[in-house]
Scaffold this motif. Structure first.
Motif, mmCIF file in Angstrom:
data_model
loop_
_atom_site.group_PDB
_atom_site.id
_atom_site.type_symbol
_atom_site.label_atom_id
_atom_site.label_comp_id
_atom_site.label_asym_id
_atom_site.label_seq_id
_atom_site.Cartn_x
_atom_site.Cartn_y
_atom_site.Cartn_z
ATOM 1 N N THR A 27 0.721 -1.143 0.116
ATOM 2 C CA THR A 27 0.038 0.141 -0.051
ATOM 3 C C THR A 27 0.831 1.006 -0.014
ATOM 4 O O THR A 27 1.608 1.668 1.167
ATOM 5 N N ARG A 28 1.130 1.936 -1.080
ATOM 6 C CA ARG A 28 2.147 3.032 -1.301
ATOM 7 C C ARG A 28 1.251 4.011 -2.425
ATOM 8 O O ARG A 28 1.350 4.046 -3.398
ATOM 9 N N LEU A 29 0.373 4.686 -1.390
ATOM 10 C CA LEU A 29 -0.426 5.630 -2.357
ATOM 11 C C LEU A 29 0.314 6.717 -2.717
ATOM 12 O O LEU A 29 1.328 7.364 -2.162
ATOM 13 N N ALA A 30 -0.187 7.479 -4.060
ATOM 14 C CA ALA A 30 0.659 8.691 -4.495
ATOM 15 C C ALA A 30 0.850 9.506 -3.435
ATOM 16 O O ALA A 30 -0.285 9.975 -2.960
ATOM 17 N N LEU A 118 15.694 7.067 -17.327
ATOM 18 C CA LEU A 118 14.950 6.672 -16.498
ATOM 19 C C LEU A 118 13.818 7.308 -15.993
ATOM 20 O O LEU A 118 14.115 8.480 -15.780
ATOM 21 N N VAL A 119 12.685 6.882 -16.200
ATOM 22 C CA VAL A 119 11.353 7.984 -15.709
ATOM 23 C C VAL A 119 10.644 7.324 -14.639
ATOM 24 O O VAL A 119 10.091 6.176 -14.798
ATOM 25 N N VAL A 120 9.984 7.934 -13.784
ATOM 26 C CA VAL A 120 9.143 7.552 -12.750
ATOM 27 C C VAL A 120 8.048 8.550 -12.854
ATOM 28 O O VAL A 120 8.045 9.747 -12.429
ATOM 29 N N PHE A 121 6.781 8.177 -13.056
ATOM 30 C CA PHE A 121 5.629 9.142 -13.373
ATOM 31 C C PHE A 121 4.745 9.088 -11.979
ATOM 32 O O PHE A 121 4.698 7.931 -11.274
ATOM 33 N N THR A 122 4.411 10.099 -11.677
ATOM 34 C CA THR A 122 3.518 10.348 -10.419
ATOM 35 C C THR A 122 2.207 9.773 -10.748
ATOM 36 O O THR A 122 1.425 9.988 -11.660
ATOM 37 N N ASN A 123 1.369 9.502 -9.479
ATOM 38 C CA ASN A 123 0.013 8.655 -9.639
ATOM 39 C C ASN A 123 -0.348 8.250 -10.789
ATOM 40 O O ASN A 123 -1.409 8.811 -11.440
ATOM 41 N N GLU A 124 0.205 7.215 -11.137
ATOM 42 C CA GLU A 124 -0.281 6.444 -12.326
ATOM 43 C C GLU A 124 -1.621 5.629 -12.030
ATOM 44 O O GLU A 124 -2.668 5.549 -12.722
ATOM 45 N N GLU A 125 -1.722 5.264 -10.721
ATOM 46 C CA GLU A 125 -3.153 4.325 -10.121
ATOM 47 C C GLU A 125 -4.226 5.072 -10.277
ATOM 48 O O GLU A 125 -5.513 4.589 -10.899
ATOM 49 N N GLY A 126 -4.386 6.214 -9.973
ATOM 50 C CA GLY A 126 -5.600 7.142 -9.754
ATOM 51 C C GLY A 126 -6.299 6.368 -8.666
ATOM 52 O O GLY A 126 -7.523 6.586 -8.674
ATOM 53 N N ARG A 128 -5.658 7.453 -5.366
ATOM 54 C CA ARG A 128 -5.857 8.391 -4.194
ATOM 55 C C ARG A 128 -6.328 9.830 -4.894
ATOM 56 O O ARG A 128 -7.324 10.403 -4.743
ATOM 57 N N PHE A 129 -5.513 10.082 -6.128
ATOM 58 C CA PHE A 129 -6.139 11.208 -6.996
ATOM 59 C C PHE A 129 -6.533 10.614 -8.427
ATOM 60 O O PHE A 129 -5.794 10.057 -9.010
ATOM 61 N N GLN A 130 -7.816 11.165 -8.712
ATOM 62 C CA GLN A 130 -8.095 10.830 -10.020
ATOM 63 C C GLN A 130 -8.015 11.786 -11.149
ATOM 64 O O GLN A 130 -8.118 13.174 -10.711
ATOM 65 N N PRO A 131 -7.976 11.400 -12.156
ATOM 66 C CA PRO A 131 -8.190 9.959 -12.840
ATOM 67 C C PRO A 131 -6.669 9.504 -12.736
ATOM 68 O O PRO A 131 -5.651 10.256 -12.302
ATOM 69 N N ALA A 132 -6.521 8.156 -13.389
ATOM 70 C CA ALA A 132 -5.302 7.644 -13.420
ATOM 71 C C ALA A 132 -4.294 8.232 -14.516
ATOM 72 O O ALA A 132 -4.799 9.203 -15.174
ATOM 73 N N GLU A 133 -3.243 7.967 -14.206
ATOM 74 C CA GLU A 133 -2.192 8.335 -15.300
ATOM 75 C C GLU A 133 -2.075 9.968 -15.471
ATOM 76 O O GLU A 133 -1.776 10.575 -16.562
ATOM 77 N N LEU A 134 -2.301 10.458 -14.319
ATOM 78 C CA LEU A 134 -2.398 11.776 -14.167
ATOM 79 C C LEU A 134 -1.183 12.905 -14.536
ATOM 80 O O LEU A 134 -1.196 13.403 -15.513
ATOM 81 N N ALA A 135 -0.139 12.393 -14.077
ATOM 82 C CA ALA A 135 1.297 13.174 -14.403
ATOM 83 C C ALA A 135 1.808 12.812 -15.859
ATOM 84 O O ALA A 135 2.120 13.903 -16.430
ATOM 85 N N SER A 136 1.510 11.603 -16.510
ATOM 86 C CA SER A 136 1.673 11.257 -17.816
ATOM 87 C C SER A 136 0.665 12.159 -18.769
ATOM 88 O O SER A 136 1.338 12.617 -19.737
ATOM 89 N N GLY A 137 -0.645 12.121 -18.394
ATOM 90 C CA GLY A 137 -1.416 12.912 -19.045
ATOM 91 C C GLY A 137 -1.088 14.270 -19.133
ATOM 92 O O GLY A 137 -1.220 15.252 -20.205
#
Ligand code: HGY
Ligand code: MN
Ligand code: MN
Length: 408
Positions: A27-30, A118-126, A128-137
């Motif tokens: 359990t590692r929420l954004a 190497l890239v790490v995207f924020t909040n992919e799961e959506g 905690r914060f919706q929608p998903a893929e927020l930072a790549s969006g």
């Protein structure tokens, strides 16, 4: 060229301890403290590997291994956030295999013309914060930065305030830059690879996804004296909607459509009050955008009929949509050749899960490498992938990245 299996295994074991659940999941929420700790750990590994680290305004982290020429980079990565009581492979495995591929290039003294980042995207799961893929969006210019900043979690906390709090509100603009290609290793989260005895999935594309929110307003009242004939129970209507969503996907649209009501909240949510308000989520997915377009009016009819039967009011908001995403054929072919060179049993397939690669594919040639999920399970603590398959997948990623970055 091969990856260092033991080093990869140790990084996975170490990172899995950050946010670990008692049953061995994650359990590692954004933007939580655990997300910060995991980010700090990966940034330390990036720096120890000699990568030039930068963070953008959405907290996306980039670690660049220089090329021999100032060319657009090959980007490799995924996400570190998880769903609640999720698994220890979804997301972080892709980040760690990308780190391992870069380390393996160093081990073998391989120079590449293009940088590898190497890239790490924020909040992919959506989650905690919706929608998903927020930072790549946001990076892809599909979601306005301000909308992402003002996304709120269930406690009303804003995304931007959490970025600031954990120290990952970076200075760099969250905007697209030229890239040679984007590669993401990820677990399949479905049964096909394991069923066929394959170690590697060569992903040809990702399904279209639609997220909607239904709000149903009935009449909150006392559970005792209120006669059944006068009730307008929001939860009874919601129950009809849930059953109707299942029928819509399975019986009406059929084919490859899947539908899930994953989130449902009831107010006032006590034993002795008739529910006045219910909100619920509807996640619809289909490889065909036209099937999804046909399904949305059907969803509206399901909601309207359920609410008319119960005499309650309703609102339906479609708030997230990503189209079917085909991956670049040349990248798919490169991944397939790499899987063969790695000696992996492999097959082509489509992704039923969404990934940051959907937005990255709008910026340049993208592709994904899958590794099997035991029992097809994911978004649960039972998530598991054998190390043999991980080694094949990471080696495939290494070889594909080296080819796309024009190893010398
Ligand atoms: O929703 C998805 O498919 C991904 O796990 N975010
Ligand atoms: Mn994921
Ligand atoms: Mn996921």
């Amino acid at each position: 060229m091969k990856v260092d299996r033991r080093r990869l295994e140790l990084t996975l074991e170490e990172l899995s301890r950050i946010g670990e659940t008692p049953r061995g999941g994650l359990t590692r929420l954004a933007l939580s403290d655990d997300d910060r700790r995991a980010r700090d750990r990966v940034v330390a590994w990036m720096r120890a590997t000699g990568l030039a680290v930068r963070v953008d305004r959405m907290g996306n982290i980039f670690g660049e291994r220089p090329g021999t020429e100032p060319l657009p980079p090959v980007m490799v990565g995924s996400h570190l956030d998880s769903v609640p009581t999720g698994g220890r492979y979804d997301g972080q495995l892709g980040v760690l295999c990308a780190l391992e591929a870069i380390r393996a290039l160093d081990d073998h003294g391989v120079r590449t013309r293009h940088p590898v980042t190497l890239v790490v995207f924020t909040n992919e799961e959506g989650a905690r914060f919706q929608p998903a893929e927020l930072a790549s969006g946001v990076l892809a210019g599909r979601i306005p930065l301000e909308d992402a900043y003002n996304a709120r979690d269930k406690d009303g906390i804003r995304l931007v305030d959490e970025l600031e709090r954990i120290g990952y509100l970076g200075p760099e603009p969250c905007a697209a830059r030229p890239m040679r290609a984007y590669l993401e290793l990820h677990i399949e989260q479905g049964p096909l690879l394991e069923e066929g005895g394959y170690s590697v999935g060569v992903v040809e594309g990702i399904v279209a996804i639609s997220w909607s929110r239904v709000t149903i307003r009935g009449t909150q009242d006392h559970a005792g004296p209120t006669p059944m004939r006068t009730r307008h129970d929001a939860l009874v209507a919601a129950a009809d909607v849930v059953a109707g969503v299942r029928r819509l996907a399975r019986d009406i649209v059929g084919g490859d459509m899947v539908a899930t009501v994953g989130q449902l909240s009831v107010a006032p949510n006590i034993v002795n009050a008739i529910p006045g308000t219910v909100t619920l989520s509807v996640d619809l997915r289909d490889p065909s955008d036209s099937a999804l377009d046909r399904a949305l009016p059907m969803l509206e009819r399901v909601v309207r009929q359920a609410c008319e039967r119960e005499g309650v009011r309703w609102e339906l908001e479609h708030y997230w949509r990503v189209p079917y995403t085909p991956f670049d054929p040349l990248v798919v072919d490169t991944i397939e050749r790499a899987a063969r060179a790695a000696g992996a049993r492999h097959r082509r397939l489509r992704s039923g899960a969404g990934h940051d690669a959907q937005y990255m594919a709008t910026l340049g040639p993208a592709g994904m490498i899958f590794v099997p999920s035991r029992g097809g399970r994911s978004h649960c603590e039972e998530e598991f992938t054998p190390m043999d398959d991980i080694e094949y997948g990471a080696t495939t990623l290494l070889l594909a990245a080296a080819e796309l970055a024009r190893a010398e």
